[in-house]
Design a protein around this motif. Structure first.
Motif, PDB file in Angstrom:
ATOM      1  N   SER A  63      28.677  36.317 -12.442  1.00  0.00           N
ATOM      2  CA  SER A  63      29.603  35.648 -11.515  1.00  0.00           C
ATOM      3  C   SER A  63      30.241  36.671 -10.579  1.00  0.00           C
ATOM      4  O   SER A  63      30.327  36.457  -9.370  1.00  0.00           O
ATOM      5  CB  SER A  63      30.709  34.922 -12.294  1.00  0.00           C
ATOM      6  N   ALA A  64      30.669  37.796 -11.152  1.00  0.00           N
ATOM      7  CA  ALA A  64      31.320  38.840 -10.339  1.00  0.00           C
ATOM      8  C   ALA A  64      30.316  39.417  -9.328  1.00  0.00           C
ATOM      9  O   ALA A  64      30.656  39.651  -8.165  1.00  0.00           O
ATOM     10  CB  ALA A  64      31.867  39.944 -11.243  1.00  0.00           C
ATOM     11  N   THR A 153      29.625  26.787  -1.885  1.00  0.00           N
ATOM     12  CA  THR A 153      30.123  27.760  -2.868  1.00  0.00           C
ATOM     13  C   THR A 153      28.938  28.122  -3.759  1.00  0.00           C
ATOM     14  O   THR A 153      27.928  27.429  -3.740  1.00  0.00           O
ATOM     15  CB  THR A 153      31.244  27.188  -3.743  1.00  0.00           C
ATOM     16  N   MET A 154      29.084  29.149  -4.501  1.00  0.00           N
ATOM     17  CA  MET A 154      27.975  29.619  -5.318  1.00  0.00           C
ATOM     18  C   MET A 154      28.050  28.972  -6.692  1.00  0.00           C
ATOM     19  O   MET A 154      28.944  29.260  -7.485  1.00  0.00           O
ATOM     20  CB  MET A 154      28.029  31.154  -5.427  1.00  0.00           C
ATOM     21  N   CYS A 155      27.109  28.069  -6.939  1.00  0.00           N
ATOM     22  CA  CYS A 155      27.183  27.271  -8.168  1.00  0.00           C
ATOM     23  C   CYS A 155      26.873  28.070  -9.431  1.00  0.00           C
ATOM     24  O   CYS A 155      27.223  27.647 -10.535  1.00  0.00           O
ATOM     25  CB  CYS A 155      26.229  26.087  -8.067  1.00  0.00           C
ATOM     26  N   GLY A 161      37.944  29.420  -7.505  1.00  0.00           N
ATOM     27  CA  GLY A 161      38.102  28.417  -6.459  1.00  0.00           C
ATOM     28  C   GLY A 161      37.224  27.194  -6.646  1.00  0.00           C
ATOM     29  O   GLY A 161      37.556  26.098  -6.171  1.00  0.00           O
ATOM     30  N   ASN A 162      36.106  27.349  -7.345  1.00  0.00           N
ATOM     31  CA  ASN A 162      35.217  26.200  -7.577  1.00  0.00           C
ATOM     32  C   ASN A 162      35.926  25.074  -8.316  1.00  0.00           C
ATOM     33  O   ASN A 162      35.519  23.914  -8.246  1.00  0.00           O
ATOM     34  CB  ASN A 162      34.007  26.613  -8.418  1.00  0.00           C
ATOM     35  N   TYR A 163      36.960  25.438  -9.051  1.00  0.00           N
ATOM     36  CA  TYR A 163      37.600  24.453  -9.931  1.00  0.00           C
ATOM     37  C   TYR A 163      38.583  23.527  -9.223  1.00  0.00           C
ATOM     38  O   TYR A 163      39.091  22.580  -9.828  1.00  0.00           O
ATOM     39  CB  TYR A 163      38.197  25.166 -11.162  1.00  0.00           C
ATOM     40  N   ILE A 164      38.831  23.746  -7.943  1.00  0.00           N
ATOM     41  CA  ILE A 164      39.611  22.763  -7.180  1.00  0.00           C
ATOM     42  C   ILE A 164      38.836  21.440  -7.186  1.00  0.00           C
ATOM     43  O   ILE A 164      39.387  20.373  -7.424  1.00  0.00           O
ATOM     44  CB  ILE A 164      39.820  23.247  -5.728  1.00  0.00           C
ATOM     45  N   ASN A 165      37.547  21.544  -6.948  1.00  0.00           N
ATOM     46  CA  ASN A 165      36.669  20.382  -6.949  1.00  0.00           C
ATOM     47  C   ASN A 165      36.704  19.666  -8.311  1.00  0.00           C
ATOM     48  O   ASN A 165      36.830  18.436  -8.387  1.00  0.00           O
ATOM     49  CB  ASN A 165      35.258  20.872  -6.588  1.00  0.00           C
ATOM     50  N   SER A 166      36.651  20.443  -9.390  1.00  0.00           N
ATOM     51  CA  SER A 166      36.698  19.864 -10.738  1.00  0.00           C
ATOM     52  C   SER A 166      38.010  19.138 -10.987  1.00  0.00           C
ATOM     53  O   SER A 166      38.041  18.044 -11.564  1.00  0.00           O
ATOM     54  CB  SER A 166      36.577  20.964 -11.798  1.00  0.00           C
ATOM     55  N   MET A 167      39.102  19.760 -10.542  1.00  0.00           N
ATOM     56  CA  MET A 167      40.419  19.163 -10.821  1.00  0.00           C
ATOM     57  C   MET A 167      40.637  17.890 -10.012  1.00  0.00           C
ATOM     58  O   MET A 167      41.223  16.920 -10.514  1.00  0.00           O
ATOM     59  CB  MET A 167      41.517  20.182 -10.548  1.00  0.00           C
ATOM     60  N   LEU A 168      40.171  17.883  -8.768  1.00  0.00           N
ATOM     61  CA  LEU A 168      40.278  16.653  -7.967  1.00  0.00           C
ATOM     62  C   LEU A 168      39.514  15.525  -8.648  1.00  0.00           C
ATOM     63  O   LEU A 168      40.005  14.396  -8.785  1.00  0.00           O
ATOM     64  CB  LEU A 168      39.716  16.887  -6.554  1.00  0.00           C
ATOM     65  N   ALA A 169      38.310  15.850  -9.095  1.00  0.00           N
ATOM     66  CA  ALA A 169      37.462  14.831  -9.724  1.00  0.00           C
ATOM     67  C   ALA A 169      38.059  14.356 -11.044  1.00  0.00           C
ATOM     68  O   ALA A 169      38.121  13.148 -11.314  1.00  0.00           O
ATOM     69  CB  ALA A 169      36.059  15.387  -9.936  1.00  0.00           C
ATOM     70  N   LEU A 170      38.514  15.291 -11.861  1.00  0.00           N
ATOM     71  CA  LEU A 170      39.058  14.904 -13.171  1.00  0.00           C
ATOM     72  C   LEU A 170      40.320  14.064 -13.002  1.00  0.00           C
ATOM     73  O   LEU A 170      40.480  13.029 -13.656  1.00  0.00           O
ATOM     74  CB  LEU A 170      39.341  16.149 -14.026  1.00  0.00           C
ATOM     75  N   ASN A 171      41.196  14.486 -12.112  1.00  0.00           N
ATOM     76  CA  ASN A 171      42.436  13.723 -11.923  1.00  0.00           C
ATOM     77  C   ASN A 171      42.159  12.327 -11.393  1.00  0.00           C
ATOM     78  O   ASN A 171      42.824  11.362 -11.775  1.00  0.00           O
ATOM     79  CB  ASN A 171      43.394  14.485 -11.008  1.00  0.00           C
ATOM     80  N   GLU A 172      41.182  12.216 -10.515  1.00  0.00           N
ATOM     81  CA  GLU A 172      40.804  10.891 -10.018  1.00  0.00           C
ATOM     82  C   GLU A 172      40.307  10.014 -11.171  1.00  0.00           C
ATOM     83  O   GLU A 172      40.689   8.850 -11.303  1.00  0.00           O
ATOM     84  CB  GLU A 172      39.695  11.052  -8.976  1.00  0.00           C
ATOM     85  N   ALA A 173      39.445  10.604 -12.030  1.00  0.00           N
ATOM     86  CA  ALA A 173      38.897   9.839 -13.159  1.00  0.00           C
ATOM     87  C   ALA A 173      40.008   9.417 -14.118  1.00  0.00           C
ATOM     88  O   ALA A 173      40.069   8.252 -14.549  1.00  0.00           O
ATOM     89  CB  ALA A 173      37.849  10.674 -13.896  1.00  0.00           C
ATOM     90  N   LEU A 174      40.904  10.348 -14.431  1.00  0.00           N
ATOM     91  CA  LEU A 174      41.989  10.036 -15.377  1.00  0.00           C
ATOM     92  C   LEU A 174      42.905   8.958 -14.816  1.00  0.00           C
ATOM     93  O   LEU A 174      43.297   8.024 -15.523  1.00  0.00           O
ATOM     94  CB  LEU A 174      42.795  11.300 -15.702  1.00  0.00           C
ATOM     95  N   SER A 175      43.219   9.066 -13.532  1.00  0.00           N
ATOM     96  CA  SER A 175      44.155   8.074 -12.985  1.00  0.00           C
ATOM     97  C   SER A 175      43.483   6.706 -12.851  1.00  0.00           C
ATOM     98  O   SER A 175      44.167   5.683 -12.784  1.00  0.00           O
ATOM     99  CB  SER A 175      44.759   8.549 -11.659  1.00  0.00           C
ATOM    100  N   GLY A 176      42.167   6.674 -12.866  1.00  0.00           N
ATOM    101  CA  GLY A 176      41.462   5.385 -12.857  1.00  0.00           C
ATOM    102  C   GLY A 176      41.188   4.861 -14.261  1.00  0.00           C
ATOM    103  O   GLY A 176      40.436   3.892 -14.428  1.00  0.00           O
TER     104      GLY A 176
END
Ligand code: PMP
Length: 306
Positions: A63-64, A153-155, A161-176
């Protein structure tokens, strides 16, 4: 989290937990250019043991390298740091967080002349998914957020920084009302969960997405090997969300999520709507091996803290 006893390994030494601090101008805090790992130490009959330590450290260095950050320690030193983080905190089992980050010497996007720091914290975190989730399975929702595109981003890097995407998705799922998100790639094919790889099972064959836009998960690799050794065929291929709707079984894998059955996706019951038999079999083997009960076969995967 900040206020507790114990130690955090920071830049070569064990620092008291409450003194392991950084400046507000820490570069990584501003732009998210950093890399990290999530590692686990399990309780075994002969004390805590870190699961696949070498592979996690290798991925941290990869990763580094992808992010062009030079880790100022050797892999052996990083392995020793992780063992020290568990041992110095007297943890019977632990979640470990090694992270490589830039210092506060400058703020520009050039990121020139910045110090590269490395920290390793360890703490008790017995379950990411509840015992019921591991037995009955979870409800998953396809996310409105697309997973990273390979040229944005580099998958292959486990980058902060990649985890902004994860957190948006997870929070959306949880709130639904769901327990986890399923992210699709930019072409609409299944990529992964917010912090997990995914497997689906149809007619006793296991399928998992190719690594194009998902993380090269260490649990994923483990499960592929365990399944093949038990006679199952495992295919890496493009998967659509409706293939999951009509699958016999589906499950997530990850260091935190371990092997978590998926009982429902987008309101469609998968298979029998509970943990399926192949998921149960692989989950049981996984739990036995991480707890040191299969060391005759898989002992190389555990590093005992001692
Ligand atoms: N995908 C993502 C986005 C993750 O954060 C993780 C957790 N590291 C995984 C997959 C699973 O990887 P691993 O099995 O190595 O924990």
């Amino acid at each position: 989290m900040a206020v507790r006893d114990g130690f955090i390994w920071l830049d070569g030494e064990l620092v008291p937990w409450q003194e392991a601090k950084v400046h507000v101008l820490t570069h990584t805090l501003h732009y998210g250019m950093g890399v990290f790992e999530g590692v686990r130490a399990y309780e075994t009959a002969t004390g805590p043991a870190i699961f696949r330590l070498k592979e996690h450290t290798d991925r941290l260095f990869n990763s580094a390298h992808i992010m062009n950050m030079k880790i100022p320690f050797t892999k052996d030193e990083v392995n020793a740091a992780q063992l020290a983080a568990v041992k110095s905190n007297n943890l019977p089992h632990a979640y470990l967080r090694p992270m490589v980050f830039y210092g506060s010497e400058g703020m520009g996007l050039r990121a020139h002349n910045l110090k590269v720091h490395l920290m390793v914290a360890a703490w008790e975190w017995p379950a990411y998914m509840s015992p019921e989730a591991l037995e009955l399975g979870i409800k998953v929702r396809t996310s409105s957020y697309t997973r990273h595109h390979v040229n944005i981003t580099m998958c292959k890097a486990k980058a902060n920084g990649n985890y902004i995407n994860s957190m948006l998705a997870l929070n959306e799922a949880l709130s639904g009302g769901a327990d986890e998100a399923l992210l699709l790639d930019n072409e609409g094919y299944v990529a992964e969960g917010s912090g997990e790889n995914i497997f689906v099972i149809k007619d006793k064959v296991l399928y998992t997405p190719e690594l194009t836009s998902c993380l090269d998960g260490i649990t994923r690799k483990t499960i592929i090997q365990l399944a093949e050794e038990r006679g199952y065929t495992v295919r890496e291929k493009r998967i659509t969300r409706d293939e999951i709707y009509v699958a016999d079984e589906a499950f997530f894998t990850g260091t935190a999520a371990e092997v978590t059955p998926i009982r429902e996706l987008d309101g469609r019951i998968i298979g029998e709507g509970k943990r399926g038999p192949i998921t149960e079999q692989l989950q049981a083997v996984y739990f036995d091996l991480v707890r040191g009960k299969l060391d005759d076969q898989y002992g190389d995967w555990l590093t005992y803290v001692g």
